[in-house]
Motif scaffolding. Structure first.
Motif, PDB file in Angstrom:
ATOM      1  N   GLU A 118       0.796  -1.221   0.000  1.00  0.00           N
ATOM      2  CA  GLU A 118       0.000   0.000   0.000  1.00  0.00           C
ATOM      3  C   GLU A 118       0.832   1.278   0.000  1.00  0.00           C
ATOM      4  OE1 GLU A 118      -2.789  -0.166   3.203  1.00  0.00           O
ATOM      5  OE2 GLU A 118      -3.683  -2.051   2.517  1.00  0.00           O
ATOM      6  N   VAL A 119       2.099   1.177   0.350  1.00  0.00           N
ATOM      7  CA  VAL A 119       2.938   2.375   0.437  1.00  0.00           C
ATOM      8  C   VAL A 119       4.138   2.288  -0.504  1.00  0.00           C
ATOM      9  CG1 VAL A 119       4.326   3.846   1.958  1.00  0.00           C
ATOM     10  CG2 VAL A 119       2.221   2.802   2.816  1.00  0.00           C
ATOM     11  N   TYR A 120       5.025   1.340  -0.254  1.00  0.00           N
ATOM     12  CA  TYR A 120       6.276   1.308  -1.001  1.00  0.00           C
ATOM     13  C   TYR A 120       6.070   1.149  -2.506  1.00  0.00           C
ATOM     14  CZ  TYR A 120      10.586  -0.415  -3.030  1.00  0.00           C
ATOM     15  OH  TYR A 120      11.667  -0.597  -3.853  1.00  0.00           O
ATOM     16  N   ARG A 121       5.325   0.137  -2.920  1.00  0.00           N
ATOM     17  CA  ARG A 121       5.195  -0.144  -4.359  1.00  0.00           C
ATOM     18  C   ARG A 121       4.512   1.000  -5.125  1.00  0.00           C
ATOM     19  NH1 ARG A 121       4.092  -5.846  -2.525  1.00  0.00           N
ATOM     20  NH2 ARG A 121       6.101  -6.915  -2.752  1.00  0.00           N
ATOM     21  N   PRO A 122       3.417   1.577  -4.613  1.00  0.00           N
ATOM     22  CA  PRO A 122       2.832   2.719  -5.340  1.00  0.00           C
ATOM     23  C   PRO A 122       3.794   3.910  -5.450  1.00  0.00           C
ATOM     24  CG  PRO A 122       1.263   1.827  -3.766  1.00  0.00           C
ATOM     25  CD  PRO A 122       2.563   1.163  -3.483  1.00  0.00           C
ATOM     26  N   ILE A 123       4.536   4.180  -4.369  1.00  0.00           N
ATOM     27  CA  ILE A 123       5.491   5.288  -4.410  1.00  0.00           C
ATOM     28  C   ILE A 123       6.598   5.004  -5.419  1.00  0.00           C
ATOM     29  CG2 ILE A 123       7.281   6.480  -3.084  1.00  0.00           C
ATOM     30  CD1 ILE A 123       5.483   6.301  -0.650  1.00  0.00           C
ATOM     31  N   ASN A 124       7.082   3.781  -5.424  1.00  0.00           N
ATOM     32  CA  ASN A 124       8.159   3.410  -6.343  1.00  0.00           C
ATOM     33  C   ASN A 124       7.728   3.591  -7.795  1.00  0.00           C
ATOM     34  OD1 ASN A 124      10.852   2.424  -6.664  1.00  0.00           O
ATOM     35  ND2 ASN A 124      10.012   0.450  -7.301  1.00  0.00           N
ATOM     36  N   TYR A 164       2.747  13.822  -9.467  1.00  0.00           N
ATOM     37  CA  TYR A 164       3.177  12.493  -9.025  1.00  0.00           C
ATOM     38  C   TYR A 164       3.873  12.580  -7.665  1.00  0.00           C
ATOM     39  CZ  TYR A 164       2.462  11.010 -13.906  1.00  0.00           C
ATOM     40  OH  TYR A 164       1.932  10.728 -15.130  1.00  0.00           O
ATOM     41  N   TRP A 165       4.733  13.585  -7.523  1.00  0.00           N
ATOM     42  CA  TRP A 165       5.473  13.767  -6.267  1.00  0.00           C
ATOM     43  C   TRP A 165       4.520  14.029  -5.101  1.00  0.00           C
ATOM     44  CZ3 TRP A 165       5.762  18.277  -3.260  1.00  0.00           C
ATOM     45  CH2 TRP A 165       6.669  18.223  -2.195  1.00  0.00           C
ATOM     46  N   GLN A 166       3.518  14.883  -5.318  1.00  0.00           N
ATOM     47  CA  GLN A 166       2.561  15.181  -4.259  1.00  0.00           C
ATOM     48  C   GLN A 166       1.762  13.944  -3.884  1.00  0.00           C
ATOM     49  OE1 GLN A 166       2.116  18.383  -2.604  1.00  0.00           O
ATOM     50  NE2 GLN A 166       1.322  16.756  -1.273  1.00  0.00           N
ATOM     51  N   LYS A 167       1.371  13.163  -4.879  1.00  0.00           N
ATOM     52  CA  LYS A 167       0.630  11.931  -4.618  1.00  0.00           C
ATOM     53  C   LYS A 167       1.489  10.952  -3.836  1.00  0.00           C
ATOM     54  CE  LYS A 167      -2.130   8.354  -6.915  1.00  0.00           C
ATOM     55  NZ  LYS A 167      -2.638   7.851  -8.221  1.00  0.00           N
ATOM     56  N   ALA A 168       2.767  10.817  -4.214  1.00  0.00           N
ATOM     57  CA  ALA A 168       3.679   9.917  -3.500  1.00  0.00           C
ATOM     58  C   ALA A 168       3.891  10.379  -2.067  1.00  0.00           C
ATOM     59  CB  ALA A 168       5.015   9.838  -4.239  1.00  0.00           C
ATOM     60  N   SER A 169       4.031  11.674  -1.867  1.00  0.00           N
ATOM     61  CA  SER A 169       4.218  12.213  -0.515  1.00  0.00           C
ATOM     62  C   SER A 169       3.002  11.938   0.355  1.00  0.00           C
ATOM     63  CB  SER A 169       4.490  13.722  -0.579  1.00  0.00           C
ATOM     64  OG  SER A 169       5.672  14.000  -1.305  1.00  0.00           O
ATOM     65  N   ASN A 170       1.825  12.088  -0.238  1.00  0.00           N
ATOM     66  CA  ASN A 170       0.595  11.812   0.508  1.00  0.00           C
ATOM     67  C   ASN A 170       0.503  10.337   0.890  1.00  0.00           C
ATOM     68  OD1 ASN A 170      -0.153  14.486   0.258  1.00  0.00           O
ATOM     69  ND2 ASN A 170      -1.492  14.139  -1.496  1.00  0.00           N
ATOM     70  N   ILE A 171       0.881   9.466  -0.020  1.00  0.00           N
ATOM     71  CA  ILE A 171       0.860   8.025   0.269  1.00  0.00           C
ATOM     72  C   ILE A 171       1.830   7.713   1.405  1.00  0.00           C
ATOM     73  CG2 ILE A 171       1.429   5.737  -0.626  1.00  0.00           C
ATOM     74  CD1 ILE A 171       0.473   6.707  -3.374  1.00  0.00           C
ATOM     75  N   PHE A 172       3.027   8.301   1.350  1.00  0.00           N
ATOM     76  CA  PHE A 172       4.027   8.013   2.371  1.00  0.00           C
ATOM     77  C   PHE A 172       3.541   8.423   3.765  1.00  0.00           C
ATOM     78  CE2 PHE A 172       7.678   8.778   5.045  1.00  0.00           C
ATOM     79  CZ  PHE A 172       8.494   7.693   4.781  1.00  0.00           C
TER      80      PHE A 172
END
Length: 239
Positions: A118-124, A164-172
């Motif tokens: 739910e976190v690592y793979r989507p961010i990657n 993309y960066w904002q979405k990844a930050s939110n996921i993290f």
């Protein structure tokens, strides 16, 4: 404040030739227009290095809503803004945030596979969409950085990167990391921090055509890629 050619002091709004009621979009457009006129590499007879320095200083303050509010208050009191938050301060803030994430993780640790899914793979995947196209995008733009269509395409790429960066930050930040993956989480967090700085440097290039910002952005992305690889190697060692 800075001085005009006749020695009269100008505030940042006057430097950018906008009203103090100008919108953020109007400020950005004014800066980009003037940067083209005065940039030393533009082969324009109005090229002026000192003017570019003044434009950069004005845009750095007025493009940030927080620093603009402070500047407006200081204009009212007849003072000038003394400083802007620099990258070192942002890095310190990032460190403090990460420590808070780790402490939160101690209170409610997620299961190992859940965090990976739910976190690592989507961010990657999102990081790949940001970093992988960079060299190709720069190659396209290198044909003629002053070509409006090429620059617009590069700006569109950067806008996608920021999304993309904002979405990844939110996921993290949506879940605390398991203690077992603390090292992986640290690398991914600092990777995202570097990417945020890299995007900002590249955005500066699109506004003033200064190659320094382009090269700095590329180097920061390279560092981010290294942190990403470290996270991947750490996961392999745990599997």
């Amino acid at each position: 404040m800075n001085l005009s050619k006749n020695g009269v002091s100008q505030n940042h709004y006057q430097t950018l030739e906008v009203s103090d009621k100008a919108t953020q979009q109007e400020i950005k457009q004014a800066y980009r227009r003037l940067a083209k006129v005065f940039h030393p590499d533009s082969q324009n007879q109005n090229a002026d290095h000192n003017k570019i320095i003044a434009l950069n200083a004005a845009y750095e303050i007025l493009s940030n809503p927080q620093s603009r509010r402070l500047y407006d208050l200081e204009l009212d009191s007849g003072q000038t803004l003394n400083s802007v938050i620099n990258r070192q301060e942002r890095t310190t803030h990032a460190n403090q945030q990460y420590q808070r994430y780790r402490q939160a993780g101690k209170k409610e640790e997620l299961q190992y596979h859940q965090w990976l899914t739910e976190v690592y793979r989507p961010i990657n995947r999102l990081i790949s969409l940001i970093i992988n196209p960079l060299e190709t995008e720069i190659d396209y733009l290198a044909a003629d950085p002053f070509d409006q269509e090429l620059m617009d395409n590069f700006c569109e790429y950067l806008e996608n990167c920021r999304n993309y960066w904002q979405k990844a930050s939110n996921i993290f930040s949506s879940q605390p990391n398991p203690a077992k993956l603390a090292g992986v989480a640290a690398n991914m967090y600092y990777c995202l921090t570097q990417i945020g700085d890299g995007i900002r440097e590249l955005e500066w290039f699109t506004l003033n055509y200064d190659d320094h910002y382009l090269h700095t952005g590329q180097e920061i992305f390279r560092i981010a890629q290294g942190l990403r690889w470290q996270a991947q190697e750490a996961i392999k060692s745990l599997i």
